[in-house]
Design a protein around this motif. Structure first.
Motif, mmCIF file in Angstrom:
data_model
loop_
_atom_site.group_PDB
_atom_site.id
_atom_site.type_symbol
_atom_site.label_atom_id
_atom_site.label_comp_id
_atom_site.label_asym_id
_atom_site.label_seq_id
_atom_site.Cartn_x
_atom_site.Cartn_y
_atom_site.Cartn_z
ATOM 1 N N ARG A 1 -0.734 4.262 0.407
ATOM 2 C CA ARG A 1 -1.714 5.233 0.911
ATOM 3 C C ARG A 1 -1.188 5.947 2.169
ATOM 4 N N TYR B 1 -4.995 -8.230 4.005
ATOM 5 C CA TYR B 1 -5.696 -7.591 5.122
ATOM 6 C C TYR B 1 -6.764 -6.669 4.561
ATOM 7 N N GLU C 1 -6.892 -5.092 0.227
ATOM 8 C CA GLU C 1 -7.937 -5.305 -0.790
ATOM 9 C C GLU C 1 -8.625 -3.964 -1.028
ATOM 10 N N ASN D 1 -11.714 -2.361 -3.249
ATOM 11 C CA ASN D 1 -12.860 -2.630 -4.125
ATOM 12 C C ASN D 1 -12.850 -4.058 -4.688
ATOM 13 N N HIS D 2 -12.751 -4.991 -3.756
ATOM 14 C CA HIS D 2 -12.808 -6.423 -4.068
ATOM 15 C C HIS D 2 -11.679 -6.896 -4.980
ATOM 16 N N ASN E 1 -2.402 0.989 6.900
ATOM 17 C CA ASN E 1 -2.180 -0.098 7.860
ATOM 18 C C ASN E 1 -1.061 -1.027 7.383
ATOM 19 N N GLY E 2 -0.754 -0.948 6.115
ATOM 20 C CA GLY E 2 0.210 -1.878 5.516
ATOM 21 C C GLY E 2 1.576 -1.850 6.176
ATOM 22 N N SER F 1 0.853 -1.198 0.000
ATOM 23 C CA SER F 1 0.000 0.000 0.000
ATOM 24 C C SER F 1 0.879 1.234 0.000
#
Ligand SMILES: Cc1cc2nc3c(=O)[nH]c(=O)nc-3n(C[C@H](O)[C@H](O)[C@H](O)COP(=O)(O)O)c2cc1C
Length: 182
Positions: free
Chosen positions: A11, A115, A85, A87-88, A15-16, A9
């Motif tokens: 972002r 996660y 993940e 959007n699926h 959390n990654g 991630s």
């Protein structure tokens, strides 16, 4: 044997990073390999637009950022992907980072830690479709961490069962890397 633990991630406030540190901590405790935490965000990769196909680029790239990414990935015998993940599906930044390289990924082994709201399992299963394009073996064991039950304010806080799952997955990954001759 060197295993790259890739935080997927990019972002702000992700959390990654906590998941990467949790994996790294348990991996070092386990041993059996050298491990390096590879933070995708720190490479600031451009969106892939290059004319040459990465698989035909022979690890030569115009972009300094892609060259640095290429060297980091090339130096590893296998990888743990830390994948959220979105959007699926798989996160776009990590898919872009995969698409930006070619033979650096080839014939190596991979394990997946997902996660998200439902443990990132849909992203993990999508990676199982994508990665064999590089003739990569993706080990069966995987870890799924739920945002609701496996995280605390200061990072990952999960059950012994998940830690056992992580250790088993790392065993599988090391065995797969040995089979590939590293
Ligand atoms: C754009 C976006 C889409 C998301 N879609 C899903 C989803 O489809 N399923 C899920 O379980 N979690 C979803 N989430 C929740 C993320 O998995 C969760 O926020 C996770 O912490 C993201 O990783 P990061 O914090 O390392 O960036 C989504 C989050 C974002 C930002």
């Amino acid at each position: 044997m060197k295993i790259g633990i890739i935080i997927g991630s990019t972002r702000e406030g992700r959390n990654g990073e906590a998941v990467g540190k949790w994996v790294e901590q348990h991996a070092h405790a386990k041993g059996g390999s050298d491990y390096e935490l590879i933070d995708l965000k720190s490479f600031d990769l451009p969106l892939f637009t290059s004319q040459p196909l990465p698989m035909m680029a022979y690890k030569q790239y115009d972009s300094e950022a892609v060259t640095a990414w290429s060297r980091a990935i090339d130096a590893c015998d296998g990888y743990v992907f830390i994948t959220p993940e979105f959007n699926h599906g798989v996160p776009a930044a990590l898919k872009n980072a995969v698409d930006s390289l070619g033979s650096e990924w080839s014939n190596k082994s991979r394990a997946l830690v997902g996660y998200g709201a439902v443990g990132g399992v849909r992203a993990v299963e999508q990676w199982r479709q994508i990665l064999p394009n590089f003739s990569q073996h993706v080990v069966r064991g995987a870890v799924d961490l739920s945002l609701f039950t496996d995280f605390a304010e200061d990072g990952v806080k999960t059950s012994d069962v998940k830690v056992q799952g992580l250790n088993g997955m790392l065993d599988e990954l090391q065995a797969a890397i040995r089979r590939q001759g590293a």
